[in-house]
Enzyme design. Sequence first.
Site, mmCIF file in Angstrom:
data_model
loop_
_atom_site.group_PDB
_atom_site.id
_atom_site.type_symbol
_atom_site.label_atom_id
_atom_site.label_comp_id
_atom_site.label_asym_id
_atom_site.label_seq_id
_atom_site.Cartn_x
_atom_site.Cartn_y
_atom_site.Cartn_z
ATOM 1 N N LYS A 105 -16.179 -3.340 2.840
ATOM 2 C CA LYS A 105 -15.477 -2.383 3.746
ATOM 3 C C LYS A 105 -16.306 -1.359 4.019
ATOM 4 O O LYS A 105 -16.978 -0.713 3.173
ATOM 5 C CB LYS A 105 -14.115 -1.958 3.236
ATOM 6 C CG LYS A 105 -13.381 -1.341 4.206
ATOM 7 C CD LYS A 105 -11.902 -1.029 3.475
ATOM 8 C CE LYS A 105 -10.795 -0.304 4.434
ATOM 9 N NZ LYS A 105 -9.804 -0.077 3.453
ATOM 10 N N SER A 139 -5.879 -2.350 5.929
ATOM 11 C CA SER A 139 -6.944 -1.903 6.600
ATOM 12 C C SER A 139 -8.355 -2.497 6.355
ATOM 13 O O SER A 139 -9.321 -2.257 7.153
ATOM 14 C CB SER A 139 -7.068 -0.196 6.359
ATOM 15 O OG SER A 139 -7.662 0.011 5.504
ATOM 16 N N SER A 142 -4.084 -2.252 1.105
ATOM 17 C CA SER A 142 -5.148 -2.509 2.093
ATOM 18 C C SER A 142 -6.315 -3.583 1.461
ATOM 19 O O SER A 142 -7.054 -3.981 2.277
ATOM 20 C CB SER A 142 -5.903 -1.229 2.526
ATOM 21 O OG SER A 142 -4.852 -0.479 3.214
#
Length: 486
Positions: free
Chosen positions: A83, A157, A181
Amino acid sequence: MPGNEELVYLSATEQGRLMRDRKVSPVELVRACLDRIERYDGILRAYITVCAERALAQAKQAERDIAAGGYRGPLHGIPYGVKDQLCTRGVRTTLGSRIMADYVPDHDAAVIERLGAAGAILIGKENLHEFGKGGTNVFPHGQPRNPWNPTHNPASSSSGSGIAVAAGFSSGSLGEDTGGSVRSPAAANGVVGLRPTFGRVSRHGGVMYAWTADTVGPLTRTVEDSALFLGAIAGHDPRDPLSSTRPVPDYSAALVPDLRGMTLGVVREMTWPDGMHAEIRSAMEAALEVLRKLGATVKEVSLRLAKHSVPLQLLTSDSDIAAMMLKRWLRTRWDDFDVGTRTRLAAGCLVPAAVYHRAMRARVLVRREILDVLAGCDALVCPTALSPPGRIEAVREQVESQEDMDSRVLLRRISAYPFSMANVPAIALPMGYTKAGLPASLQIAAKPFEESTVFRVAHAYERATPWHRRHPDLALTLQHAAEASA
């Protein structure tokens, strides 16, 4: 030998064995992943930055090292993504925001250091909701799309981290989980996602603003791979003052095929609420029957305070993040934020200190209730999400009524936030597919630092079901995308 399509969808554990035995080259695997990224990521938007040259150079070095007898272990030569909230030396770290578009760190996050020491190969930085916050409406680096159907949401996310593993772009990913997330993208994309116990994994080098809730965790294609990645990144780091000094166990030792002698609690409020999708209910009922057949005692339990975890998380974590952003950017770069991000952060700035502190004390009550229930169970189970992934335009959090609040905010979070509040380990893994071919997901949580228990339950269930062997047809995904844009 496996063809490229088969190779990229093998588990990281299986890929590692093939490389150890010199039946597959790390170069072959990395090239296969890069080819898929080139062919399909223009639609799926899993990546912000692809480190193609660097990854190939590292793969060639891994190939030489393995041939010379320098095999480092099961992650040697395995390509992974992270990420784009985790710092990478010499590679931009954008946090999915125009504000950070040109930031190039001079250091690696601790988890990247540890995976590098294990011989894993960073293939790219993955798309995310702005600042890892959730609620982004317009993505500066392209709208992330679900590989099972690109008109549907891949969840937030750590969106790109879930897409990449499901699509065969990488053998594993690292995401960040504040309120779900890691687990939510795992659920939406049909892969395995682990939120470790808070403090189990160093957060050094991650851009973390929810200081009392953020965790770094792996997204993988199997539970065994999740255990492998966690074993590599877990452990104390003096640069993260909140990381635990507890020793890291051998997680692979927990991967046994049955659940005899275990008691699992089905959380009533997180499993059977009003508004639950009928196909998720059916998948959950079938999953419980599998767990019983594996030897577990399954009983219903109640977490009366679970529903309060959503507003409590928003009150506290959003305020933590807003406090950091106000000083640095909200006042000076307001127009550069996505409207979804800035609206949520502005609301966080308006939470009075007295309310924030009361909310922090209330979080302790939620945690205590969960730990009390876990005293009578080995683990808790519930769906990871109460509905299949929705269409992208339908799930944007435009809250204009109480009904919107219930369906778009509360119901979407009720199965994830309580375990975040309690800072306990929780894993999401596939438990079936809807008639439309969209994933359903089972969630398992246990006591703090009992990742081994979570892995045991998840692995036994996974081995008894076929869901982890199902992968999206990306040629069909392209067709869906073309039809949607016609």
